[in-house]
Design an enzyme around this catalytic site. Structure first.
Site, PDB file in Angstrom:
ATOM      1  N   ASP A  87      16.507  11.603  -5.360  1.00 40.61           N
ATOM      2  CA  ASP A  87      15.431  10.560  -5.023  1.00 40.61           C
ATOM      3  C   ASP A  87      15.783   9.111  -5.372  1.00 40.61           C
ATOM      4  O   ASP A  87      16.977   8.925  -6.116  1.00 40.61           O
ATOM      5  CB  ASP A  87      13.948  11.147  -5.595  1.00 40.61           C
ATOM      6  CG  ASP A  87      13.894  10.841  -6.991  1.00 40.61           C
ATOM      7  OD1 ASP A  87      14.867  10.916  -7.689  1.00 40.61           O
ATOM      8  OD2 ASP A  87      12.887  10.814  -7.414  1.00 40.61           O
TER       9      ASP A  87
ATOM     10  N   SER B 293      10.174   5.615  -8.341  1.00 38.26           N
ATOM     11  CA  SER B 293      10.831   6.969  -8.110  1.00 38.26           C
ATOM     12  C   SER B 293      10.933   7.044  -6.413  1.00 38.26           C
ATOM     13  O   SER B 293      11.650   6.166  -5.920  1.00 38.26           O
ATOM     14  CB  SER B 293       9.990   8.129  -8.604  1.00 38.26           C
ATOM     15  OG  SER B 293      10.757   9.454  -8.523  1.00 38.26           O
TER      16      SER B 293
END
Length: 322
Positions: A285, A67
């Site tokens: 992200d 992530s």
């Protein structure tokens, strides 16, 4: 566990030896430096097959990503049949299997396998696992370790390549919801990603309605998979909305992305506080499962619109439409 599967399991353990590190499965799965994760990935491939079998053969997701973490990190999170995160009981199984010795793991898996057999109906389907990955350099080799783990326990594997995390969640949920025959297994690898974008674009057009004048959104792609996916989506939603994508090919999550903007309360690299003043800007992200909006006001001040403010704007629009 069948004898052939036990032999294959042991071969994989030799190929992916466990380092002397303690791993912990949390809300975001496993995350740490990518160069120490191969053994974890292999074992999670095995675990995903067992989780699938325990649900009667429903599709389980495995996303290889860290992530918003730095580029050198990586990780994996498993996804339940309904598209949600792995349930707590199986988080404990994941931690135990990731940390067991090579001598212990066969016994652990055998015990879990027997526990599953005692709870599911006779004639249940074998395990099915969907795997996707982000654009990190370590992701292809770590994904292969997951695949080897799935094959070791005789699971059926579907690899959809480089995708955002939300795509894996959506495909798993969509396939399991329509497993009565509406979607074939081949749909997963040949059509599912296109179907995701078609669904997203259709929902966008439906919610936005007629736009008198096309508008542009500056998108900070965090130098990750989100920038790639945004380019695909853009082709389906123009001219209502155009993306001006920044941060496409640099170092992943470095001075860019939703987490950087949120934690530093500042604009990411690639955004010009002078030229981009007054424009709408969004940051996602590294795996495109977070978004934050912001703008630079006429005084040059950074103004952030977090999730609460985004929700209020959406609610106001719904109220205005009604």
């Amino acid at each position: 566990m069948k004898e052939m599967e036990e032999v294959a399991l042991k071969e994989g353990l030799l190929k992916y030896p466990k380092p002397d590190i303690k791993f912990q499965y949390g809300t975001a799965g496993f995350r740490t430096k990518g160069d120490v994760l191969a053994s974890v990935m292999y074992r999670m491939g095995c675990l995903a097959v067992l989780r699938s079998i325990s649900t009667g053969g429903k599709l389980i997701g495995a996303m290889v990503t860290a992530s918003h973490n730095p580029e050198e990190d990586n990780g994996i999170k498993l996804i339940e049949p309904g598209g949600e995160m792995l349930i707590p009981e199986w988080e404990s199984h994941a931690t135990a299997i990731a940390n067991s010795s090579d001598q212990e793991i066969a016994s652990l898996i055998r015990s879990l396998d027997e526990h599953i057999d005692a709870r599911i109906q006779e004639g249940s389907k074998g395990g099915s696992v969907l795997v996707g990955r982000d654009t990190r350099k370590s992701s292809p080799s770590l994904t292969q370790a997951v695949i080897d783990g799935v094959h070791a326990l005789g699971g059926r594997l579907y690899d959809i390549g480089e995708v955002s995390t939300p795509i894996v969640h959506w495909v798993v949920q969509k396939y399991n919801d329509t497993q009565n025959g509406a979607l074939s297994p081949e749909w997963i690898e040949t059509t599912s990603v296109n179907a995701y974008f078609d669904t997203l674009a259709s929902a966008f057009r439906s919610s936005i309605g007629d736009v008198a004048q096309p508008t542009t959104l500056i998108l900070d792609g965090a130098n990750g998979i989100g920038a790639v996916m945004a380019e695909r989506l853009a082709k389906l939603i123009e001219p209502q909305l155009k993306f001006d994508i920044r941060n496409k090919n640099g170092k992943l999550n470095y001075l860019a992305g939703a987490d950087f903007v949120k934690t530093s309360q500042s604009i990411p690299q690639g955004i010009d506080p002078g030229k981009d003043r007054g424009k709408r800007i969004a940051s996602i992200d590294g795996d495109a499962d977070r978004v934050i909006y912001f703008y630079i006001d006429q005084d040059g001040m950074f103004k952030m619109l977090d999730g609460d403010r985004i929700a209020i704007l959406m609610a106001e629009r719904r109220d205005w439409q009604n």
